[in-house]
Design a protein around this motif. Structure first.
Motif, PDB file in Angstrom:
ATOM      1  N   PRO A  60      33.507  14.560  13.892  1.00 48.46           N
ATOM      2  CA  PRO A  60      33.880  15.368  12.729  1.00 48.46           C
ATOM      3  C   PRO A  60      32.735  16.262  12.252  1.00 48.46           C
ATOM      4  O   PRO A  60      32.977  17.341  11.721  1.00 48.46           O
ATOM      5  N   ARG A  61      31.497  15.839  12.450  1.00 55.94           N
ATOM      6  CA  ARG A  61      30.351  16.641  12.010  1.00 55.94           C
ATOM      7  C   ARG A  61      30.370  18.004  12.701  1.00 55.94           C
ATOM      8  O   ARG A  61      30.118  19.029  12.069  1.00 55.94           O
ATOM      9  N   LYS A  62      30.686  18.017  13.974  1.00 57.64           N
ATOM     10  CA  LYS A  62      30.711  19.273  14.735  1.00 57.64           C
ATOM     11  C   LYS A  62      31.698  20.263  14.107  1.00 57.64           C
ATOM     12  O   LYS A  62      31.393  21.442  13.959  1.00 57.64           O
ATOM     13  N   VAL A  63      32.848  19.767  13.719  1.00 59.71           N
ATOM     14  CA  VAL A  63      33.869  20.621  13.097  1.00 59.71           C
ATOM     15  C   VAL A  63      33.391  21.110  11.730  1.00 59.71           C
ATOM     16  O   VAL A  63      33.478  22.303  11.422  1.00 59.71           O
ATOM     17  N   LEU A  64      32.875  20.198  10.919  1.00 61.15           N
ATOM     18  CA  LEU A  64      32.453  20.557   9.567  1.00 61.15           C
ATOM     19  C   LEU A  64      31.274  21.530   9.573  1.00 61.15           C
ATOM     20  O   LEU A  64      31.195  22.409   8.714  1.00 61.15           O
ATOM     21  N   VAL A  65      30.389  21.405  10.540  1.00 62.73           N
ATOM     22  CA  VAL A  65      29.275  22.355  10.662  1.00 62.73           C
ATOM     23  C   VAL A  65      29.823  23.740  10.973  1.00 62.73           C
ATOM     24  O   VAL A  65      29.407  24.742  10.374  1.00 62.73           O
ATOM     25  N   ARG A  66      30.792  23.819  11.872  1.00 64.12           N
ATOM     26  CA  ARG A  66      31.386  25.123  12.230  1.00 64.12           C
ATOM     27  C   ARG A  66      32.110  25.741  11.037  1.00 64.12           C
ATOM     28  O   ARG A  66      32.027  26.945  10.812  1.00 64.12           O
ATOM     29  N   VAL A  67      32.793  24.909  10.254  1.00 59.84           N
ATOM     30  CA  VAL A  67      33.461  25.413   9.045  1.00 59.84           C
ATOM     31  C   VAL A  67      32.422  25.966   8.082  1.00 59.84           C
ATOM     32  O   VAL A  67      32.580  27.056   7.527  1.00 59.84           O
ATOM     33  N   ALA A  68      31.323  25.224   7.892  1.00 58.76           N
ATOM     34  CA  ALA A  68      30.254  25.670   6.991  1.00 58.76           C
ATOM     35  C   ALA A  68      29.619  26.967   7.478  1.00 58.76           C
ATOM     36  O   ALA A  68      29.144  27.770   6.669  1.00 58.76           O
ATOM     37  N   GLU A  69      29.631  27.203   8.775  1.00 59.51           N
ATOM     38  CA  GLU A  69      29.091  28.433   9.340  1.00 59.51           C
ATOM     39  C   GLU A  69      30.053  29.611   9.201  1.00 59.51           C
ATOM     40  O   GLU A  69      29.716  30.732   9.560  1.00 59.51           O
ATOM     41  N   GLY A  70      31.269  29.335   8.689  1.00 60.09           N
ATOM     42  CA  GLY A  70      32.215  30.407   8.429  1.00 60.09           C
ATOM     43  C   GLY A  70      33.300  30.588   9.484  1.00 60.09           C
ATOM     44  O   GLY A  70      34.104  31.508   9.397  1.00 60.09           O
ATOM     45  N   TYR A  71      33.345  29.711  10.470  1.00 56.52           N
ATOM     46  CA  TYR A  71      34.391  29.811  11.487  1.00 56.52           C
ATOM     47  C   TYR A  71      35.704  29.276  10.929  1.00 56.52           C
ATOM     48  O   TYR A  71      35.726  28.337  10.142  1.00 56.52           O
ATOM     49  N   SER A  72      36.800  29.861  11.360  1.00 53.77           N
ATOM     50  CA  SER A  72      38.117  29.417  10.909  1.00 53.77           C
ATOM     51  C   SER A  72      38.550  28.206  11.735  1.00 53.77           C
ATOM     52  O   SER A  72      38.030  27.962  12.828  1.00 53.77           O
ATOM     53  N   PHE A  73      39.521  27.461  11.216  1.00 53.99           N
ATOM     54  CA  PHE A  73      40.047  26.327  11.965  1.00 53.99           C
ATOM     55  C   PHE A  73      40.683  26.789  13.276  1.00 53.99           C
ATOM     56  O   PHE A  73      40.640  26.082  14.275  1.00 53.99           O
ATOM     57  N   ASP A  74      41.263  27.980  13.283  1.00 53.48           N
ATOM     58  CA  ASP A  74      41.824  28.521  14.526  1.00 53.48           C
ATOM     59  C   ASP A  74      40.732  28.695  15.582  1.00 53.48           C
ATOM     60  O   ASP A  74      40.907  28.310  16.741  1.00 53.48           O
ATOM     61  N   GLU A  75      39.609  29.283  15.181  1.00 56.57           N
ATOM     62  CA  GLU A  75      38.498  29.507  16.105  1.00 56.57           C
ATOM     63  C   GLU A  75      37.912  28.186  16.608  1.00 56.57           C
ATOM     64  O   GLU A  75      37.633  28.026  17.801  1.00 56.57           O
ATOM     65  N   ILE A  76      37.761  27.241  15.708  1.00 52.32           N
ATOM     66  CA  ILE A  76      37.189  25.939  16.078  1.00 52.32           C
ATOM     67  C   ILE A  76      38.149  25.187  16.998  1.00 52.32           C
ATOM     68  O   ILE A  76      37.727  24.573  17.979  1.00 52.32           O
ATOM     69  N   ALA A  77      39.436  25.244  16.682  1.00 51.97           N
ATOM     70  CA  ALA A  77      40.436  24.569  17.518  1.00 51.97           C
ATOM     71  C   ALA A  77      40.409  25.118  18.940  1.00 51.97           C
ATOM     72  O   ALA A  77      40.456  24.352  19.907  1.00 51.97           O
ATOM     73  N   LYS A  78      40.313  26.414  19.060  1.00 47.61           N
ATOM     74  CA  LYS A  78      40.252  27.033  20.389  1.00 47.61           C
ATOM     75  C   LYS A  78      38.987  26.600  21.130  1.00 47.61           C
ATOM     76  O   LYS A  78      39.032  26.225  22.301  1.00 47.61           O
ATOM     77  N   GLU A  79      37.868  26.623  20.419  1.00 49.17           N
ATOM     78  CA  GLU A  79      36.570  26.235  21.002  1.00 49.17           C
ATOM     79  C   GLU A  79      36.582  24.782  21.488  1.00 49.17           C
ATOM     80  O   GLU A  79      36.000  24.461  22.523  1.00 49.17           O
ATOM     81  N   LEU A  80      37.263  23.900  20.747  1.00 45.45           N
ATOM     82  CA  LEU A  80      37.288  22.474  21.083  1.00 45.45           C
ATOM     83  C   LEU A  80      38.524  22.064  21.876  1.00 45.45           C
ATOM     84  O   LEU A  80      38.791  20.869  22.045  1.00 45.45           O
ATOM     85  N   ASP A  81      39.270  23.042  22.354  1.00 47.09           N
ATOM     86  CA  ASP A  81      40.452  22.811  23.203  1.00 47.09           C
ATOM     87  C   ASP A  81      41.562  22.009  22.521  1.00 47.09           C
ATOM     88  O   ASP A  81      42.209  21.159  23.136  1.00 47.09           O
ATOM     89  N   PHE A  82      41.800  22.285  21.243  1.00 47.15           N
ATOM     90  CA  PHE A  82      42.957  21.714  20.558  1.00 47.15           C
ATOM     91  C   PHE A  82      44.118  22.674  20.723  1.00 47.15           C
ATOM     92  O   PHE A  82      43.926  23.880  20.863  1.00 47.15           O
ATOM     93  N   GLU A  83      45.331  22.151  20.683  1.00 46.06           N
ATOM     94  CA  GLU A  83      46.527  22.979  20.814  1.00 46.06           C
ATOM     95  C   GLU A  83      46.637  23.992  19.681  1.00 46.06           C
ATOM     96  O   GLU A  83      47.044  25.123  19.896  1.00 46.06           O
ATOM     97  N   SER A  84      46.284  23.550  18.463  1.00 45.19           N
ATOM     98  CA  SER A  84      46.412  24.419  17.289  1.00 45.19           C
ATOM     99  C   SER A  84      45.439  23.987  16.209  1.00 45.19           C
ATOM    100  O   SER A  84      44.862  22.901  16.267  1.00 45.19           O
ATOM    101  N   ALA A  85      45.301  24.833  15.210  1.00 46.83           N
ATOM    102  CA  ALA A  85      44.458  24.510  14.063  1.00 46.83           C
ATOM    103  C   ALA A  85      45.012  23.302  13.323  1.00 46.83           C
ATOM    104  O   ALA A  85      44.250  22.465  12.829  1.00 46.83           O
TER     105      ALA A  85
END
Length: 183
Positions: A127-152
């Protein structure tokens, strides 16, 4: 462009045409110098909004007689938060003497814990990896794609599951932090 923040729903109304107006209330520091971004989003005229509760509910197992937790959380000598079985209770407590008590904590406290403290991962999901990306301003869509999730929404579901897993630990951390702040 996206903004992630915690807010309270102050009010909502439905007008005669069926339009819904939602008023959110948040502390001035909640957007931390992001008013320009908010203005740009307003200028776009249309935004996508996801509203979810920031309250995380979890279950704590307690001794039915004493109401003492069967397990508790503490920092070990390396500063890592761990789960400890309450030894006094484990000798006397059978599974039939354990009850579950509903507890709750807000997601912002859990997120703060997950971002700042050391803890052992309870699964392959970090979860830290996701929360760091959110804090950096990335959207859940961008993070989901980066981490190979089907959707945000799949990513958000996994993050919320992690919040439940770490909720008890985060609550213990927060109580220690509050006690330290009072001194």
């Amino acid at each position: 462009m996206s903004l992630e923040f915690y807010a309270g729903i102050d009010n909502f109304k439905v007008d005669a045409k069926g339009n819904i107006s939602i008023t959110e209330k948040l502390a001035g520091s909640a957007l931390k110098n992001k008013l320009d971004e908010l203005q740009k989003l307003k200028a776009d005229g249309v935004v996508r909004v996801t509203i979810e509760s920031a309250v995380t509910r979890y279950t704590q197992k307690v001794d039915a007689e004493t109401l003492e937790p069967v397990e508790y959380y503490e920092r070990d000598t390396t500063g890592t938060w761990t789960t400890v079985q309450n030894e006094q209770l484990s000798l006397d407590v059978g599974e039939d003497q354990v009850i579950e008590r509903e507890e709750e904590i807000t997601a912002d406290i859990i997120d703060s814990f997950l971002l700042t403290e050391k803890y052992e991962l309870k699964s392959e999901f970090n979860p830290r990896k996701v929360l760091v990306r959110v804090a950096e301003g990335y959207s859940f869509d961008e993070i989901a794609k980066e981490l190979d999730f089907e959707s945000a929404s799949d990513l958000l579901k996994k993050l919320n599951e992690a919040r439940v897993e770490y909720a008890g630990m985060a609550k213990a951390w927060y109580e220690v932090k509050e006690d330290d702040d009072e001194e």
